[in-house]
Design a protein around this motif. Structure first.
Motif, PDB file in Angstrom:
ATOM      1  N   GLN A  51       0.818  -1.212   0.000  1.00  0.00           N
ATOM      2  CA  GLN A  51       0.000   0.000   0.000  1.00  0.00           C
ATOM      3  C   GLN A  51       0.851   1.261   0.000  1.00  0.00           C
ATOM      4  N   LYS A  52       2.016   1.168   0.625  1.00  0.00           N
ATOM      5  CA  LYS A  52       2.818   2.370   0.845  1.00  0.00           C
ATOM      6  C   LYS A  52       3.538   2.810  -0.430  1.00  0.00           C
ATOM      7  N   GLY A  53       3.352   4.055  -0.807  1.00  0.00           N
ATOM      8  CA  GLY A  53       4.105   4.600  -1.913  1.00  0.00           C
ATOM      9  C   GLY A  53       5.569   4.766  -1.533  1.00  0.00           C
ATOM     10  N   LEU A  66       5.960 -10.322  10.551  1.00  0.00           N
ATOM     11  CA  LEU A  66       5.794 -10.592   9.118  1.00  0.00           C
ATOM     12  C   LEU A  66       6.055 -12.057   8.790  1.00  0.00           C
ATOM     13  N   ASN A  67       6.958 -12.697   9.510  1.00  0.00           N
ATOM     14  CA  ASN A  67       7.232 -14.113   9.268  1.00  0.00           C
ATOM     15  C   ASN A  67       6.039 -15.000   9.604  1.00  0.00           C
ATOM     16  N   GLN A  68       5.074 -14.474  10.325  1.00  0.00           N
ATOM     17  CA  GLN A  68       3.849 -15.221  10.588  1.00  0.00           C
ATOM     18  C   GLN A  68       2.909 -15.198   9.382  1.00  0.00           C
ATOM     19  N   LEU A  69       3.133 -14.234   8.493  1.00  0.00           N
ATOM     20  CA  LEU A  69       2.290 -14.093   7.304  1.00  0.00           C
ATOM     21  C   LEU A  69       2.973 -14.597   6.037  1.00  0.00           C
ATOM     22  N   GLY A  70       4.274 -14.693   6.079  1.00  0.00           N
ATOM     23  CA  GLY A  70       5.023 -15.121   4.900  1.00  0.00           C
ATOM     24  C   GLY A  70       6.475 -15.329   5.280  1.00  0.00           C
ATOM     25  N   LEU A  71       7.363 -14.886   4.398  1.00  0.00           N
ATOM     26  CA  LEU A  71       8.799 -15.040   4.638  1.00  0.00           C
ATOM     27  C   LEU A  71       9.495 -13.698   4.451  1.00  0.00           C
ATOM     28  N   VAL A  72      10.258 -13.296   5.459  1.00  0.00           N
ATOM     29  CA  VAL A  72      11.097 -12.100   5.323  1.00  0.00           C
ATOM     30  C   VAL A  72      12.432 -12.530   4.744  1.00  0.00           C
ATOM     31  N   GLU A 104       2.821  -0.575   9.040  1.00  0.00           N
ATOM     32  CA  GLU A 104       1.370  -0.458   9.141  1.00  0.00           C
ATOM     33  C   GLU A 104       0.680  -0.497   7.777  1.00  0.00           C
ATOM     34  N   SER A 105       1.422  -0.268   6.712  1.00  0.00           N
ATOM     35  CA  SER A 105       0.878  -0.414   5.357  1.00  0.00           C
ATOM     36  C   SER A 105       1.055  -1.834   4.839  1.00  0.00           C
ATOM     37  N   THR A 106       2.142  -2.468   5.251  1.00  0.00           N
ATOM     38  CA  THR A 106       2.484  -3.800   4.754  1.00  0.00           C
ATOM     39  C   THR A 106       1.557  -4.874   5.312  1.00  0.00           C
ATOM     40  N   VAL A 107       1.266  -4.810   6.606  1.00  0.00           N
ATOM     41  CA  VAL A 107       0.450  -5.849   7.244  1.00  0.00           C
ATOM     42  C   VAL A 107      -0.959  -5.924   6.650  1.00  0.00           C
ATOM     43  N   PRO A 108      -1.696  -4.811   6.515  1.00  0.00           N
ATOM     44  CA  PRO A 108      -3.031  -4.920   5.901  1.00  0.00           C
ATOM     45  C   PRO A 108      -2.999  -5.479   4.480  1.00  0.00           C
ATOM     46  N   PHE A 109      -1.979  -5.081   3.714  1.00  0.00           N
ATOM     47  CA  PHE A 109      -1.840  -5.623   2.359  1.00  0.00           C
ATOM     48  C   PHE A 109      -1.726  -7.143   2.403  1.00  0.00           C
ATOM     49  N   ALA A 110      -0.864  -7.642   3.294  1.00  0.00           N
ATOM     50  CA  ALA A 110      -0.658  -9.095   3.400  1.00  0.00           C
ATOM     51  C   ALA A 110      -1.906  -9.806   3.904  1.00  0.00           C
ATOM     52  N   LEU A 111      -2.607  -9.221   4.865  1.00  0.00           N
ATOM     53  CA  LEU A 111      -3.800  -9.848   5.426  1.00  0.00           C
ATOM     54  C   LEU A 111      -4.915  -9.954   4.389  1.00  0.00           C
ATOM     55  N   CYS A 119       6.712  -8.284  -1.607  1.00  0.00           N
ATOM     56  CA  CYS A 119       6.245  -7.085  -0.917  1.00  0.00           C
ATOM     57  C   CYS A 119       7.438  -6.327  -0.320  1.00  0.00           C
ATOM     58  N   PRO A 120       7.939  -5.315  -1.013  1.00  0.00           N
ATOM     59  CA  PRO A 120       9.046  -4.531  -0.465  1.00  0.00           C
ATOM     60  C   PRO A 120       8.563  -3.649   0.688  1.00  0.00           C
ATOM     61  N   PHE A 121       9.415  -3.480   1.690  1.00  0.00           N
ATOM     62  CA  PHE A 121       9.035  -2.636   2.828  1.00  0.00           C
ATOM     63  C   PHE A 121      10.293  -2.070   3.468  1.00  0.00           C
ATOM     64  N   ALA A 122      10.092  -1.123   4.386  1.00  0.00           N
ATOM     65  CA  ALA A 122      11.190  -0.530   5.149  1.00  0.00           C
ATOM     66  C   ALA A 122      10.912  -0.727   6.635  1.00  0.00           C
ATOM     67  N   TYR A 123      11.965  -0.608   7.428  1.00  0.00           N
ATOM     68  CA  TYR A 123      11.812  -0.806   8.871  1.00  0.00           C
ATOM     69  C   TYR A 123      11.414   0.503   9.571  1.00  0.00           C
ATOM     70  N   ASP A 124      10.206   0.949   9.258  1.00  0.00           N
ATOM     71  CA  ASP A 124       9.628   2.063   9.994  1.00  0.00           C
ATOM     72  C   ASP A 124       8.152   1.751  10.233  1.00  0.00           C
ATOM     73  N   GLU A 125       7.565   2.416  11.200  1.00  0.00           N
ATOM     74  CA  GLU A 125       6.205   2.073  11.609  1.00  0.00           C
ATOM     75  C   GLU A 125       5.188   2.298  10.498  1.00  0.00           C
ATOM     76  N   PHE A 126       5.355   3.378   9.730  1.00  0.00           N
ATOM     77  CA  PHE A 126       4.396   3.671   8.675  1.00  0.00           C
ATOM     78  C   PHE A 126       4.421   2.581   7.603  1.00  0.00           C
ATOM     79  N   SER A 127       5.627   2.158   7.231  1.00  0.00           N
ATOM     80  CA  SER A 127       5.764   1.092   6.238  1.00  0.00           C
ATOM     81  C   SER A 127       5.162  -0.203   6.762  1.00  0.00           C
TER      82      SER A 127
END
Length: 209
Positions: free
Chosen positions: A8-10, A161-167, A120-127, A110-118
């Motif tokens: 979700q995160k731009g 995230l490892n509970q939803l897939g693989l980091v 919080e965008s990544t988890v809903p996308f995966a769910l 699913c690319p992401f960064a280690y910040d809270e905003f990223s």
């Protein structure tokens, strides 16, 4: 097979990662690849058109599509299971057109960064993706990670995230990413990508081919 690249995160690096994966699959693994550019900015399509001016033969096709166009492509994809279709998704979840794309995917990157905003965008996308397509393999790629920065939430994010897939292993940040196009990946960038892409190919792409 269908591989979607989304979050979700731009600014997560979806389009660049799509481009890099397409280059890797064609140049390193001799796969037949088609890229569907469904992102609103269509930056991959623009790079593809610019590169065509300078070169003769394109290593893969890049097609600009809207989400609503996907059903037209779905039947063609089914009849060519050995081809790899990479889909660069728009950064959103509120479009019903995503449902058929999600259902068609075998792998999601699913690319992401280690910040809270990223996060919080990544988890809903995966769910949402997992709810629509429980069988999809979700690969979370820590992208453009700065070597000299200490990420306080890194271990907590990886655990969840490892509970939803693989980091996967992280991809470090380099200025050379800006020189990537549809014909080449700079050597310095290739060295960063190989540990990540080799594992993705071996464990999650090759079994479908």
């Amino acid at each position: 097979m269908v591989i979607i690249i989304g979050n979700q995160k731009g600014g997560a690096g979806k389009s660049t990662l799509t481009l890099l994966l397409a280059n890797y699959l064609t140049q390193n693994k001799s796969c037949r690849v088609t890229v569907l550019d469904m992102d609103y900015q269509q930056s991959i399509s623009q790079k593809f058109e610019k590169a065509k001016i300078l070169e003769n033969t394109e290593p893969y096709d890049v097609l600009a599509f809207a989400l609503s166009d996907f059903p037209v492509m779905a039947e063609t994809i089914k009849h060519n299971p050995k081809d790899i279709v990479l889909i660069d998704l728009p950064g959103k979840l509120d479009d019903d057109g995503l449902i058929k794309v999600f259902k068609a995917a075998q792998v999601a990157v699913c690319p992401f960064a280690y910040d809270e905003f990223s996060f919080e965008s990544t988890v809903p996308f995966a769910l949402v993706l997992k709810k629509i397509n429980p069988d999809v393999h979700i690969l979370f790629v820590p992208n453009r990670i700065k070597a000299n920065v200490k990420y306080e939430i890194k271990s907590d994010v990886n655990e969840q995230l490892n509970q939803l897939g693989l980091v996967t292993a992280p991809i470090a940040d380099r200025i050379d990413f800006q020189r990537t196009n549809t014909f080449q990946t700079p050597l310095a960038v290739q060295a960063l990508l190989l540990p990540v892409f080799d594992r993705i190919f071996k464990e999650f792409i090759h079994p479908y081919l």
